[in-house]
Scaffold this motif. Sequence first.
Motif, short mmCIF file in Angstrom:
data_model
loop_
_atom_site.label_atom_id
_atom_site.label_comp_id
_atom_site.label_asym_id
_atom_site.label_seq_id
_atom_site.Cartn_x
_atom_site.Cartn_y
_atom_site.Cartn_z
N ASP A 392 0.83 -1.20 0.00
CA ASP A 392 0.00 0.00 0.00
C ASP A 392 0.87 1.27 0.00
OD1 ASP A 392 -2.60 1.45 0.36
OD2 ASP A 392 -1.68 1.97 2.28
N LEU A 393 1.91 1.25 0.81
CA LEU A 393 2.83 2.39 0.85
C LEU A 393 3.51 2.59 -0.49
CD1 LEU A 393 4.48 4.61 2.28
CD2 LEU A 393 6.01 2.79 3.12
N TRP A 396 1.21 4.24 -2.94
CA TRP A 396 1.11 5.68 -2.67
C TRP A 396 2.35 6.42 -3.19
CZ3 TRP A 396 4.26 8.66 0.65
CH2 TRP A 396 3.84 9.98 0.81
N LEU A 397 3.51 5.84 -2.98
CA LEU A 397 4.75 6.47 -3.46
C LEU A 397 4.76 6.56 -4.98
CD1 LEU A 397 7.27 4.68 -1.07
CD2 LEU A 397 6.77 7.13 -1.09
N ARG A 400 2.64 9.45 -6.53
CA ARG A 400 3.01 10.86 -6.36
C ARG A 400 3.46 11.46 -7.69
NH1 ARG A 400 7.48 11.75 -3.77
NH2 ARG A 400 8.27 9.70 -4.35
N HIS A 416 1.40 10.17 4.77
CA HIS A 416 0.63 8.98 4.42
C HIS A 416 -0.09 8.50 5.68
CE1 HIS A 416 -0.43 5.34 2.33
NE2 HIS A 416 0.30 4.56 3.13
#
Length: 768
Positions: A392-393, A396-397, A400, A416
């Motif tokens: 998930d992280l 998100w990265l 960007r 986050h």
Amino acid sequence: MNDRPTRTPPGTPNLATCEQEPIRIPGAVQPHGVLVAARKADLVIMAVSDNLGAISGIAAAAAVGTPLAALLDARSVANVAALLERLEPSASAILPVTLAGAADSRPCHALLHRHDGLAIIEIETPVAEPASAQMPGDLVPALSAAIERLQAARDPSALWAQAVREVRTLTGFDRVKLYRFHPDWTGEVVAEERADHMPGFMGLNFPASDIPAQARDLYVANPTRIIPDVGYVPVPLLVAAERGGVPIDLSYAQLRSVSPLHLEYLRNMGVGASMSVSVLRGGKLWGLIACHHRGPLRVGHDRRQACRLLAQVLAWQLAVAEEASVARHSAAVRALQARVLEDTARGRDHRQAILRHANDLLGLMDAGGFALVTPEAVTLVGTTPDEDAVRDLTRWLIGREDAAASFETDRLGSFHPPAQGFADVASGVLAVPLSRPPRQMMLWFRPEVAQTVTWGGDPRKPVELSAQGPGRLTPRHSFAEWREAVSGRSRIWQPHELVAAGELRDLVLDVLVRRAEELELINSQLARSNEELEAFAYVASHDIREPLRQIETFASLLERAVGGANVPQAGRIGRWVEGIEASSRRLRTLIDDLTEFSRLGRHAQPMAPTPLGEALVEAENDLSQAIAECGAAISAEDLPVVLCDRSQIRVVLQNLLSNAIKYRAPDRTPRIVIAATPEPADRAPRGRPMLRVTVTDNGIGFDPRYAERIFEPFQRLHSADRFPGSGIGLATCRKIIDRHGGTIGAEGRPGEGTTIWFTLRAAPEAMP
């Protein structure tokens, strides 16, 4: 404080009045000495402190407007005049002076500096050695031993502790503490040496308002400050009427009367005497050595100067320790690269090779956990969030705007929100993409540093309202400890760790290319490398063979002419010799450029904060003859500090300046402007501010269609006969900027000039 403080709501302390207090022009001095300000041009006294009569037979009012010779004997005046000519602005020197008309004809020690068109002389009566000082009267051997002890300290904490110990031994103050500034200008006491009867401040933090911005600026300008008696009554300065009310600037004076607010602050701390010595690194305020005494205490010029020298040694040793640490870290990174590549060369799978050296990957980055994320799998090492949270992280990265750039933070939960659920293991993250577009990523995690910041009093109450009336501020009276819990934060990532992450990324890219995937980016890089090799082979066979052929032809002609009987053909022989020399020079230039191009990667140095202006000066010095011959005018704005390999960036600037001079317009003087501006937020990676450096000239320019071509090796837009060169300079620049993680480009219009720009990472101290 100002006579008319800014109006504020009742009950609200106005910190702006502290910032506006005229601390550089207080109009008064401390009473332990006499200050005389004489016009530098003719040494006529423009101001004198009102206590002149205490050490001289001349009243202060009578001395104003008279020649300095009326106050000092002829020899002293001559010494002052001679020393003024040698002194740098704002530098100071000690000299003996004898007062004219004084009952005691023995010389006094005076401190002399020049500032604002004035010669400022500070006369202090001799001071006895402090009873509590332990160093002998001869300071030289004692100071030498103190410096050796500082140099022997093995880590920063030991160095800090030794520094305050040496200063207390030298001066005899009851308490000496080292106060280190944080990036937000809050301060922390990191070392302390004190008498038993003095309260301790070790480990306490103090708000930035305790030392306002203008006071910090003054600490940079004047690194030492002494207050022998906090309860002193200021002595006014009598200023000549012809100055028209212009006050005397006492920024560099030791006798300068300090802010009443600061004196009250010291009294609230129970301090009777104070001295401070600035610790400066790179011309910026790193910290203060703050000395306090329960009662009055005066320290003479020599011991104050010795303390200043110790502060300089401290700053130098800190820089040496940091540079050594960065060098050791870089060597460890390179050693790890070699071990992993060796493992993969022996046929190990790339994941096995990485896992084999997992502890090294964590140790080098001082991280608790590591993750290698690809579309196929997630490899976790150490203490990390679970696989789903890491996926998930990573999504998100990747989502960007600046996903192609590295990302680092010490407070991941602020960017986050889901990360707040695993702050205990990953409050900090450093993420490095391994492909473009970023489908693979390498991440390091740092756990939360559950810390309690201990303040020297409530930081929300740095000042208090006074009972003397509205708007009147007084420093706080309570220095009792006040604790504030800080959560969701990790240790910050250091610049050399970010560089190491980039180098490790290169390592993993190599491993992935060999064992895992065929990345589009790697293919394009390999294709470009092949094109460069082909171009290299072509030019090597063409441009090098041609000068050699000419050399052979000229040599043959010369041999025939000399071998024949008709020797008088000296003129023709001379021209042939000139041809040989010209071809040889061209051959040497080409070989040198090719050699430099091939050496770039093998001789690279670790990235380090570098003042760009200094690199520019070095490049200009290398080209000084060419600049002088064409009369080029080179101007540069205030250039910032960048994170780079200094020697390589100097090569970039030298190549760009050389091109601007070479391709100058024949009908006008070359004008070259170098500037640096922050990259817009939409183009600068988050958390990694970039600077755009531009080199603009008014030369012949070029067709914009060739803006990309000019960076290819050995590509020329003009004939080599008209503009000599190898055609490799801009290719070298691109290779260097690529290594720095930046981009380079060109803009131009025929007949109007050229702008070459490139981006570099800003060093932390270069940004607001």
